[in-house]
Design a protein around this motif. Sequence first.
Motif, PDB file in Angstrom:
ATOM      1  N   PHE A  30     -14.906 -71.491  -3.958  1.00 41.75           N
ATOM      2  CA  PHE A  30     -14.134 -70.408  -4.567  1.00 41.75           C
ATOM      3  C   PHE A  30     -14.291 -70.499  -6.075  1.00 41.75           C
ATOM      4  O   PHE A  30     -14.148 -71.571  -6.663  1.00 41.75           O
ATOM      5  N   ASN A  31     -14.553 -69.350  -6.699  1.00 49.16           N
ATOM      6  CA  ASN A  31     -14.756 -69.345  -8.145  1.00 49.16           C
ATOM      7  C   ASN A  31     -14.076 -68.139  -8.768  1.00 49.16           C
ATOM      8  O   ASN A  31     -14.348 -66.995  -8.386  1.00 49.16           O
ATOM      9  N   TRP A  32     -13.164 -68.383  -9.720  1.00 44.99           N
ATOM     10  CA  TRP A  32     -12.445 -67.307 -10.399  1.00 44.99           C
ATOM     11  C   TRP A  32     -13.179 -66.750 -11.615  1.00 44.99           C
ATOM     12  O   TRP A  32     -12.832 -65.680 -12.108  1.00 44.99           O
ATOM     13  N   LEU A 141       2.602 -57.612   0.329  1.00 41.71           N
ATOM     14  CA  LEU A 141       2.805 -59.050   0.243  1.00 41.71           C
ATOM     15  C   LEU A 141       4.079 -59.460   0.975  1.00 41.71           C
ATOM     16  O   LEU A 141       5.097 -58.769   0.907  1.00 41.71           O
ATOM     17  N   ARG A 142       4.021 -60.590   1.640  1.00 42.05           N
ATOM     18  CA  ARG A 142       5.224 -61.164   2.223  1.00 42.05           C
ATOM     19  C   ARG A 142       6.113 -61.714   1.106  1.00 42.05           C
ATOM     20  O   ARG A 142       5.617 -62.034   0.015  1.00 42.05           O
ATOM     21  N   PRO A 143       7.419 -61.825   1.332  1.00 47.59           N
ATOM     22  CA  PRO A 143       8.293 -62.414   0.311  1.00 47.59           C
ATOM     23  C   PRO A 143       7.763 -63.777  -0.136  1.00 47.59           C
ATOM     24  O   PRO A 143       7.424 -64.633   0.694  1.00 47.59           O
ATOM     25  N   GLY A 144       7.663 -63.951  -1.431  1.00 50.55           N
ATOM     26  CA  GLY A 144       7.096 -65.177  -1.973  1.00 50.55           C
ATOM     27  C   GLY A 144       5.590 -65.194  -2.060  1.00 50.55           C
ATOM     28  O   GLY A 144       4.999 -66.134  -2.609  1.00 50.55           O
ATOM     29  N   GLY A 145       4.930 -64.145  -1.525  1.00 51.43           N
ATOM     30  CA  GLY A 145       3.475 -64.087  -1.552  1.00 51.43           C
ATOM     31  C   GLY A 145       2.931 -63.979  -2.963  1.00 51.43           C
ATOM     32  O   GLY A 145       3.597 -63.488  -3.877  1.00 51.43           O
ATOM     33  N   ARG A 146       1.710 -64.424  -3.131  1.00 49.91           N
ATOM     34  CA  ARG A 146       1.107 -64.491  -4.464  1.00 49.91           C
ATOM     35  C   ARG A 146       0.073 -63.388  -4.677  1.00 49.91           C
ATOM     36  O   ARG A 146      -0.687 -63.044  -3.773  1.00 49.91           O
ATOM     37  N   PHE A 147       0.064 -62.884  -5.901  1.00 50.19           N
ATOM     38  CA  PHE A 147      -0.908 -61.898  -6.364  1.00 50.19           C
ATOM     39  C   PHE A 147      -1.611 -62.531  -7.554  1.00 50.19           C
ATOM     40  O   PHE A 147      -0.975 -62.849  -8.565  1.00 50.19           O
ATOM     41  N   VAL A 148      -2.916 -62.759  -7.420  1.00 54.40           N
ATOM     42  CA  VAL A 148      -3.678 -63.454  -8.455  1.00 54.40           C
ATOM     43  C   VAL A 148      -4.976 -62.695  -8.682  1.00 54.40           C
ATOM     44  O   VAL A 148      -5.656 -62.312  -7.726  1.00 54.40           O
ATOM     45  N   PHE A 149      -5.325 -62.488  -9.952  1.00 53.30           N
ATOM     46  CA  PHE A 149      -6.586 -61.808 -10.230  1.00 53.30           C
ATOM     47  C   PHE A 149      -7.196 -62.316 -11.528  1.00 53.30           C
ATOM     48  O   PHE A 149      -6.504 -62.839 -12.411  1.00 53.30           O
ATOM     49  N   LYS A 212     -18.849 -68.367 -25.222  1.00 53.05           N
ATOM     50  CA  LYS A 212     -17.491 -68.638 -25.680  1.00 53.05           C
ATOM     51  C   LYS A 212     -16.420 -67.762 -25.035  1.00 53.05           C
ATOM     52  O   LYS A 212     -15.235 -68.030 -25.182  1.00 53.05           O
ATOM     53  N   VAL A 213     -16.794 -66.692 -24.335  1.00 56.35           N
ATOM     54  CA  VAL A 213     -15.811 -65.791 -23.748  1.00 56.35           C
ATOM     55  C   VAL A 213     -15.168 -66.458 -22.537  1.00 56.35           C
ATOM     56  O   VAL A 213     -15.864 -66.918 -21.621  1.00 56.35           O
ATOM     57  N   GLY A 214     -13.835 -66.533 -22.542  1.00 56.00           N
ATOM     58  CA  GLY A 214     -13.118 -67.140 -21.432  1.00 56.00           C
ATOM     59  C   GLY A 214     -12.887 -66.157 -20.300  1.00 56.00           C
ATOM     60  O   GLY A 214     -13.522 -65.095 -20.219  1.00 56.00           O
ATOM     61  N   THR A 215     -11.969 -66.498 -19.424  1.00 54.10           N
ATOM     62  CA  THR A 215     -11.634 -65.678 -18.262  1.00 54.10           C
ATOM     63  C   THR A 215     -10.131 -65.457 -18.224  1.00 54.10           C
ATOM     64  O   THR A 215      -9.361 -66.420 -18.293  1.00 54.10           O
ATOM     65  N   LEU A 216      -9.699 -64.207 -18.131  1.00 50.66           N
ATOM     66  CA  LEU A 216      -8.292 -63.887 -17.975  1.00 50.66           C
ATOM     67  C   LEU A 216      -7.896 -64.134 -16.522  1.00 50.66           C
ATOM     68  O   LEU A 216      -8.508 -63.583 -15.606  1.00 50.66           O
ATOM     69  N   LEU A 217      -6.886 -64.978 -16.311  1.00 50.67           N
ATOM     70  CA  LEU A 217      -6.384 -65.270 -14.974  1.00 50.67           C
ATOM     71  C   LEU A 217      -4.898 -64.948 -14.961  1.00 50.67           C
ATOM     72  O   LEU A 217      -4.133 -65.473 -15.771  1.00 50.67           O
TER      73      LEU A 217
END
Length: 222
Positions: A30-32, A141-149, A212-217
């Motif tokens: 897995f790679n973000w 999403l279920r209660p407590g479920g996570r949303f990540v992008f 040098k450009v990072g990644t917005l998480l």
Amino acid sequence: MTDTTIAWDTYSRQRPERRPVNAAGETTWFNWTQYADHGPGTDPLGLQAGARVLDLGCGKGGNAAHLAAIGMNSFGVDVSPVQLLAATQRWGGRPGLHLQQANALAYLREDGEDFDAVYSVYGAVWFTDPAALMPLVWNRLRPGGRFVFSQRPPVEGCYGCQASYIPRGADEDPLVVKRWDFEPEAWEDLLIVHGFRNVRAEVLPAPPGPRKVGTLLVHARR
């Protein structure tokens, strides 16, 4: 076929395939970020065994396939049939992996079981109006479920709806898709307004090297 579908089909043909193995010798991973072998892996998703997880804009399916490989009930949707064909040819038939061609908004509006996590890696979250997308993600999403992008950080002063250009042949105009860029604090505010909690947006620095450009998480919970 919509202009958006044509654009992402074109993009897919220009992108290299995921490597057969990563630096650790793993066949799935897995790679973000936009950098190989970099980033926090699956930890931001906070998954328990057998979790239902949805990839919005799964592309050629590498992240979704990895989640299936580690025991998740992994779903991936993408608007591009070319992307989905590549995903199916490489990963199809794996237990726990479900791939579907669909627009992200249309898929989220469908009736069905909710998810323990919804994520997007340089995918549909970046290219969909957050005012339309975020309420639908919250509802699925279920209660407590996570949303990540994740996506690229914005260019200073260039915020909101922007244009991304996908080149074609030398004698053809590029294709255009819309994307949504905001500073980390603005993403946090948007998510809070739409009911999310435990919201955090951060820029992961690039690994050592010339780039040098990072990644917005961005992390949030329902």
